[in-house]
Write a protein that holds these residues in place. Structure first.
Motif, PDB file in Angstrom:
ATOM      1  N   ILE A   1     -49.443  71.968   7.868  1.00 11.21           N
ATOM      2  CA  ILE A   1     -49.553  72.301   9.292  1.00 11.21           C
ATOM      3  C   ILE A   1     -48.693  71.354  10.119  1.00 11.21           C
ATOM      4  CG2 ILE A   1     -51.141  72.358  11.265  1.00 11.21           C
ATOM      5  CD1 ILE A   1     -53.334  73.128   9.183  1.00 11.21           C
ATOM      6  N   TRP A   2     -48.764  70.075   9.781  1.00 10.60           N
ATOM      7  CA  TRP A   2     -48.005  69.081  10.541  1.00 10.60           C
ATOM      8  C   TRP A   2     -46.521  69.153  10.224  1.00 10.60           C
ATOM      9  CZ3 TRP A   2     -50.380  67.353  14.575  1.00 10.60           C
ATOM     10  CH2 TRP A   2     -51.758  67.412  14.589  1.00 10.60           C
ATOM     11  N   GLN A   3     -46.175  69.511   8.988  1.00 12.52           N
ATOM     12  CA  GLN A   3     -44.762  69.727   8.668  1.00 12.52           C
ATOM     13  C   GLN A   3     -44.209  70.890   9.487  1.00 12.52           C
ATOM     14  OE1 GLN A   3     -45.191  70.302   4.421  1.00 12.52           O
ATOM     15  NE2 GLN A   3     -44.367  68.267   3.983  1.00 12.52           N
ATOM     16  N   ILE A   4     -44.969  71.968   9.557  1.00 11.97           N
ATOM     17  CA  ILE A   4     -44.539  73.117  10.351  1.00 11.97           C
ATOM     18  C   ILE A   4     -44.379  72.715  11.810  1.00 11.97           C
ATOM     19  CG2 ILE A   4     -45.298  75.356  11.265  1.00 11.97           C
ATOM     20  CD1 ILE A   4     -46.518  75.890   8.447  1.00 11.97           C
ATOM     21  N   LEU A   5     -45.366  72.014  12.360  1.00 14.15           N
ATOM     22  CA  LEU A   5     -45.277  71.589  13.763  1.00 14.15           C
ATOM     23  C   LEU A   5     -44.086  70.662  13.998  1.00 14.15           C
ATOM     24  CD1 LEU A   5     -49.040  71.005  14.637  1.00 14.15           C
ATOM     25  CD2 LEU A   5     -47.563  72.877  15.389  1.00 14.15           C
ATOM     26  N   GLY A   6     -43.819  69.772  13.046  1.00 10.11           N
ATOM     27  CA  GLY A   6     -42.667  68.876  13.174  1.00 10.11           C
ATOM     28  C   GLY A   6     -41.355  69.638  13.200  1.00 10.11           C
ATOM     29  N   TRP A   7     -41.197  70.575  12.275  1.00  9.45           N
ATOM     30  CA  TRP A   7     -39.951  71.339  12.242  1.00  9.45           C
ATOM     31  C   TRP A   7     -39.849  72.311  13.410  1.00  9.45           C
ATOM     32  CZ3 TRP A   7     -40.629  71.083   6.420  1.00  9.45           C
ATOM     33  CH2 TRP A   7     -39.748  70.127   5.871  1.00  9.45           C
ATOM     34  N   VAL A   8     -40.978  72.822  13.894  1.00 11.63           N
ATOM     35  CA  VAL A   8     -40.949  73.675  15.091  1.00 11.63           C
ATOM     36  C   VAL A   8     -40.491  72.860  16.292  1.00 11.63           C
ATOM     37  CG1 VAL A   8     -42.437  74.892  16.739  1.00 11.63           C
ATOM     38  CG2 VAL A   8     -42.572  75.433  14.314  1.00 11.63           C
ATOM     39  N   LEU A   9     -40.979  71.643  16.431  1.00  8.87           N
ATOM     40  CA  LEU A   9     -40.530  70.779  17.531  1.00  8.87           C
ATOM     41  C   LEU A   9     -39.035  70.502  17.433  1.00  8.87           C
ATOM     42  CD1 LEU A   9     -41.199  69.094  20.023  1.00  8.87           C
ATOM     43  CD2 LEU A   9     -41.702  67.185  18.487  1.00  8.87           C
ATOM     44  N   VAL A  10     -38.553  70.244  16.232  1.00  7.95           N
ATOM     45  CA  VAL A  10     -37.112  70.037  16.023  1.00  7.95           C
ATOM     46  C   VAL A  10     -36.336  71.283  16.446  1.00  7.95           C
ATOM     47  CG1 VAL A  10     -35.342  69.753  14.234  1.00  7.95           C
ATOM     48  CG2 VAL A  10     -37.351  68.274  14.239  1.00  7.95           C
ATOM     49  N   CYS A  11     -36.841  72.452  16.090  1.00  6.95           N
ATOM     50  CA  CYS A  11     -36.184  73.715  16.464  1.00  6.95           C
ATOM     51  C   CYS A  11     -36.174  73.906  17.975  1.00  6.95           C
ATOM     52  CB  CYS A  11     -36.868  74.903  15.801  1.00  6.95           C
ATOM     53  SG  CYS A  11     -36.686  74.953  14.021  1.00  6.95           S
ATOM     54  N   LEU A  12     -37.281  73.592  18.627  1.00  5.50           N
ATOM     55  CA  LEU A  12     -37.363  73.756  20.079  1.00  5.50           C
ATOM     56  C   LEU A  12     -36.392  72.829  20.804  1.00  5.50           C
ATOM     57  CD1 LEU A  12     -41.235  74.108  20.539  1.00  5.50           C
ATOM     58  CD2 LEU A  12     -39.510  75.918  20.691  1.00  5.50           C
ATOM     59  N   VAL A  13     -36.342  71.573  20.394  1.00  2.07           N
ATOM     60  CA  VAL A  13     -35.415  70.620  21.015  1.00  2.07           C
ATOM     61  C   VAL A  13     -33.972  71.055  20.764  1.00  2.07           C
ATOM     62  CG1 VAL A  13     -34.580  68.233  20.945  1.00  2.07           C
ATOM     63  CG2 VAL A  13     -37.034  68.692  20.924  1.00  2.07           C
ATOM     64  N   SER A  14     -33.682  71.483  19.536  1.00  2.00           N
ATOM     65  CA  SER A  14     -32.320  71.937  19.204  1.00  2.00           C
ATOM     66  C   SER A  14     -31.948  73.181  19.990  1.00  2.00           C
ATOM     67  CB  SER A  14     -32.213  72.221  17.706  1.00  2.00           C
ATOM     68  OG  SER A  14     -32.534  71.083  16.966  1.00  2.00           O
ATOM     69  N   GLY A  15     -32.903  74.083  20.156  1.00  2.00           N
ATOM     70  CA  GLY A  15     -32.644  75.283  20.944  1.00  2.00           C
ATOM     71  C   GLY A  15     -32.362  74.961  22.399  1.00  2.00           C
TER      72      GLY A  15
END
Length: 165
Positions: free
Chosen positions: A70-84
């Motif tokens: 769950i936390w890995q997903i949230l971490g990579w989602v945050l990375v995706c949001l910042v990159s977007g």
């Protein structure tokens, strides 16, 4: 979403999963973060977030599935949001700025993971300090993958995405 877009995302997810599994023997070094950043920049945040969820879940079936997923997903989602959000700047950035950004995102991802660890262990500072060498390995790996994969994906993704839209 068109069939061609779904097919593209499926193949890209497979590359992410294979990349993560291929480098499992190295501590915290895998091309996942860089590939998701490139996807967020060129294909959009929605596609990158979708692949962050899918690729984390599928690769964790092989690597070990647990509460940390769950936390890995949230971490990579945050990375995706910042990159977007920074996609226009990152498209035009040179390779060194892009690599530095990817390195910084490793520490952001690590921070989210440690917040997750804190949620079930209760000791944030100790776990965060203990994770810094692993986050540094993740950052070094991201910089290396950004230098190698960045130019390739920067050239291939926009061309291919134009043909499927």
């Amino acid at each position: 979403m068109k069939t061609s877009q779904i097919a593209f995302l499926s193949v890209f997810a497979a590359f992410i999963v294979v990349g993560r599994i291929m480098f499992q023997f190295l501590p915290n070094i895998q091309p996942v973060t860089v590939m998701l950043i490139c996807l967020a920049i060129f294909a959009g945040t929605r596609s990158a977030v979708l692949l962050a969820i899918i690729s984390t879940y599928v690769s964790n079936i092989y690597l070990g599935l647990g509460i940390w997923a769950i936390w890995q997903i949230l971490g990579w989602v945050l990375v995706c949001l910042v990159s977007g959000l920074l996609s226009k700047l990152l498209r035009e950035a040179n390779i060194y700025v892009f690599a530095l950004f990817c390195g910084i995102m490793a520490y952001i991802y690590g921070l989210v993971i440690q917040i997750g660890t804190f949620s079930y262990t209760g000791n944030f500072i100790a776990y965060y300090l203990a994770s810094l060498p692993f986050d540094t390995m993740h950052a070094i790996g991201n910089i290396g993958f950004a230098i190698v994969l960045g130019p390739i994906l920067k050239r291939i993704l926009p061309r291919y995405l134009q043909t499927i839209q």
